[in-house]
Design an enzyme around this catalytic site. Structure first.
Site, mmCIF file in Angstrom:
data_model
loop_
_atom_site.group_PDB
_atom_site.id
_atom_site.type_symbol
_atom_site.label_atom_id
_atom_site.label_comp_id
_atom_site.label_asym_id
_atom_site.label_seq_id
_atom_site.Cartn_x
_atom_site.Cartn_y
_atom_site.Cartn_z
ATOM 1 N N GLU A 111 -0.893 -7.776 1.789
ATOM 2 C CA GLU A 111 -0.267 -7.225 0.576
ATOM 3 C C GLU A 111 -1.281 -6.611 -0.382
ATOM 4 O OE1 GLU A 111 2.136 -8.754 -3.369
ATOM 5 O OE2 GLU A 111 1.636 -10.169 -1.784
ATOM 6 N N ASP A 112 -2.400 -7.310 -0.600
ATOM 7 C CA ASP A 112 -3.304 -6.929 -1.691
ATOM 8 C C ASP A 112 -4.528 -6.120 -1.284
ATOM 9 O OD1 ASP A 112 -1.632 -8.198 -3.419
ATOM 10 O OD2 ASP A 112 -2.814 -10.031 -3.583
#
Length: 712
Positions: free
Chosen positions: A76-77
């Protein structure tokens, strides 16, 4: 020594050296991936995944779960794709990470929908591998512990989501310690003032109660020693959110809740639990009806314990839980305890099987739900922990949420039984399908071939499985009924042009479907039946006459469409896509017209209904109808009866209606003055002939002055 080395040393207590090295390697990969990123508190971002892994290590989770915890924010990051994780750490770890990762590439109409989609994805992933939810719960727990760095509005939003979804999930999986911490942290973030006040009051009360608490504890310990029973007695603290919920839900004051003294007795084996129960019942008198045996019949989340309430010294109530060490471990860590005990303990395996069964039902809810918001609504219904235990006629025990009805029970047994349910027997007596069930009752469901769910059931069922299956069935039933109505409407218009649907070339049908952005003729017919498209416009297109288009539909010339075809006949059995207007309540024998309402299908009105005055100019949506000679069913009529006020007149009126073979749906009485009463009746009749017989019978009753049928 660095934080990761301290962590790795602790892992050596229960993991193999090569497994510890894999976890260490996942940490260094995450550290590199998150390089340069910091948390709101200013710490390096990698401290978060390490803290999540620590929480799971306290539960003695396996090395793959710990690796997924280290990597759970990488996709996600940091922009690293799932394929890269597969290559580095294998399919299992990559699937776990993907299941935990939030949705980031999709846009949603609202934040609620985004959260629902996110939860739906997580639910499907956890159905494949239960460890997904354990990693997610640990991630959420560390985020809740560090909420202080966020803005107040964001804190409240995360806390609300935690209280509504994550705390009940932890409870459903039997993880009491996690659930309690979620609730207290969420309570503190949502209502800081209330939390502080209750916390202060608990501290004060604890000091005042200390002496009595110790005396009760010593008397319980002495009782066990006298009976030669091995057991550890401990005081049990009530958590803040639990106190708050009881104060609100049971309308009790703080002092009433704190007046109850709670203890837990931990023993070596289940047999000892019952012997301890006998011992404490001989020491203090038990409250009648307050004993629960969750060892013989565990809760849905696998929780096992004996619960009893006693009259203690000075008459104070004492709540006691009696359980084994394994049951205590299971109560605190739930499904996570499966990885501690592996396959050595049947209790743990039973809990794992129950969790699998629940996850299977979650998948079924997902398949039947119309969208993610409906899915999450159904799952949240099933997360509330209070249960009733119901017996099938063959003695099998079914666990259902408190307040469940026989319809909920029918769907819990099997979807087909729920769909074909028509009646039930509770403890061998016929009972209403809407009656809430009580623990210990035996329920028998009566089914009939061809029966189908009633839309009214949605007003009283409470389980997600029942609600989603009823909606799913009705949705499909509505679709098939709208297809049938659409076909009748289209055939009627085509007949006015001297042709029928079977005469239209397949190539022309395909061209119209392409033009309407549809794949199947059934979808086009359903759209017509639901009133979203005009049958006349579709007919013109099928006949290759583009003069009628949906942007500027030509008015349906009544002579053009109706001269060669009789009005559409209404049978009364068309189902959900044909409804009868409540403003004028048409019944067989009344002159009627149909109004096509977009998305609802056809609404039938009396020909002279005032509500249709504005719609008559919209002739492409208004159809002349007639009643089929074989029309069936009962139809609603509203009557107004003026009668002289006298004792028993309402009972005579009701008896007269019943004798006339009609049924009363609703009755209301308004006294105009001391002499005259006006009764508004909603009754069901077969047709106008039946209505005239009913009116004649009512008019002949002594005291009836006037009777009129109400129309708009």
């Amino acid at each position: 020594m660095s934080a990761i080395e301290v962590f790795a040393d602790n892992l050596g207590n229960y993991l193999e050296p090569d497994q510890v090295n894999l976890v260490r390697r996942a940490y260094f990969y995450a550290e590199q991936a998150h390089d340069g990123q910091t948390r709101r508190s200013g710490e390096p971002y990698v401290t978060h995944p390490l803290a999540v892994a620590n929480i799971l290590a306290d539960m003695h989770m396996d090395h793959q779960s710990l690796m997924a915890a280290m990597l759970h924010d990488v996709i996600e990051d940091t922009g690293i794709p799932k394929d890269a994780l597969v290559e580095q750490f294998g399919d299992t770890v990559a699937e776990l990470v993907d299941g935990v990762s939030k949705l980031t590439q999709m846009t949603f109409e609202s934040k609620a929908e985004a959260q629902a989609e996110n939860f739906q994805k997580m639910a499907l992933a956890m159905a494949r591998d239960i460890r997904v939810i354990l990693v997610k719960l640990a991630d959420r727990l560390h985020n809740m512990r560090t909420l202080g760095a966020l803005a107040p509005e964001k804190r409240r939003r995360i806390a609300k989501e935690t209280l509504e979804i994550y705390a009940p999930i932890a409870n459903r999986l039997g993880m009491h310690s996690l659930s309690t911490e979620f609730e207290d942290l969420g309570f503190k973030a949502m209502y800081p003032m209330r939390s502080t006040l209750i916390d202060r009051a608990v501290r004060n009360a604890r000091g005042n109660r200390k002496e009595l608490l110790n005396r009760i504890l010593e008397s319980l310990q002495a009782c066990l020693e006298r009976e030669g029973l091995q057991g550890k007695v401990m005081g049990r603290e009530k958590h803040l959110y639990g106190i708050y919920q009881k104060m609100r839900g049971k309308k009790k004051s703080f002092n009433e809740i704190m007046d109850v003294y709670a203890f837990r007795i931990i023993v070596d084996k289940p047999d000892t639990c019952y012997r301890v129960l006998g011992a404490v019942h001989s020491l203090y008198k038990p409250f009648p009806g307050r004993f629960k045996d969750y060892i013989a019949i565990p809760k849905a989340n696998g929780y096992q314990s004996l619960h009893t309430t006693l009259f203690g010294m000075h008459g104070v109530p004492i709540e006691i839980q009696i359980r084994t060490d394994e049951m205590e471990e299971l109560a605190n860590n739930g499904i996570a305890a499966h990885w501690v005990y592996k396959s050595k303990d049947e209790v743990i395996n039973g809990n794992h099987a129950r969790t699998r069964q629940w996850l299977k039902s979650v998948l079924e809810l997902q398949q039947n739900a119309g969208n993610s918001l409906e899915f999450i609504e159904n799952v949240k219904i099933d997360l509330f922990p209070d249960e009733v235990y119901i017996f099938t006629p063959k003695g099998r025990i079914m666990e259902l949420p408190k307040g469940s009805t026989p319809v909920d029970f029918a769907y819990a047994v099997h979807t087909d039984i729920g769909n074909s349910c028509i009646a039930c027997r509770v403890n061998r007596r016929l009972a209403p399908l809407s009656e809430p069930l009580e623990s210990g009752e035996t329920v028998e469901i009566i089914t009939a071939p061809g029966a189908r769910p009633n839309p009214a059931w949605l007003s009283f069922v409470i389980t997600g499985k029942a609600r989603s299956n009823i909606r799913h069935f009705l949705k499909h039933q509505r679709h098939s009924e709208s297809i049938a109505l659409g076909e009748r409407l289209l055939d009627k218009v085509l007949a006015s042009f001297g042709t029928q649907l079977s005469d239209i070339p397949e190539a022309r049908i395909q061209a119209v479907l392409t033009d309407c952005d549809m794949e199947l003729m059934e979808d086009l017919l359903a759209d017509i039946g639901l009133g979203n498209r005009m049958a006349y416009v579709v007919a013109r297109r099928l006949l290759n006459n583009e003069g009628g288009n949906e942007e500027e539909p030509q008015k349906l010339n009544t002579q053009d469409a109706d001269s060669s075809e009789k009005p559409l006949a209404i049978r009364g059995t068309e189902g959900l896509v044909v409804s009868f207007a409540r403003c004028c309540n048409p019944i067989p024998g009344d002159p009627i017209v149909g109004y096509l309402s977009s998305g609802k299908g056809m609404v039938i009105h009396q020909e002279n209904c005032r509500n249709l005055a504005d719609s008559r100019h919209n002739s492409e949506k208004t159809l002349h109808l007639t009643w089929d000679k074989d029309v069936s069913g009962e139809f609603t009529v509203e009557l107004r009866v003026e009668l002289e006020h006298q004792r028993g007149i309402i009972a005579q009126l009701a008896t007269g209606i019943t004798v006339a073979d009609a049924s009363i749906d609703k009755i209301s009485v308004d006294e105009r003055d001391g002499r005259v009463s006006v009764v508004q009746l909603v009754v069901r009749v077969r047709d106008r002939l039946h209505l005239s017989q009913l009116i004649k019978r009512i008019r002949n009753l002594k005291g009836v002055m006037r009777i009129t049928r109400l129309k708009n």
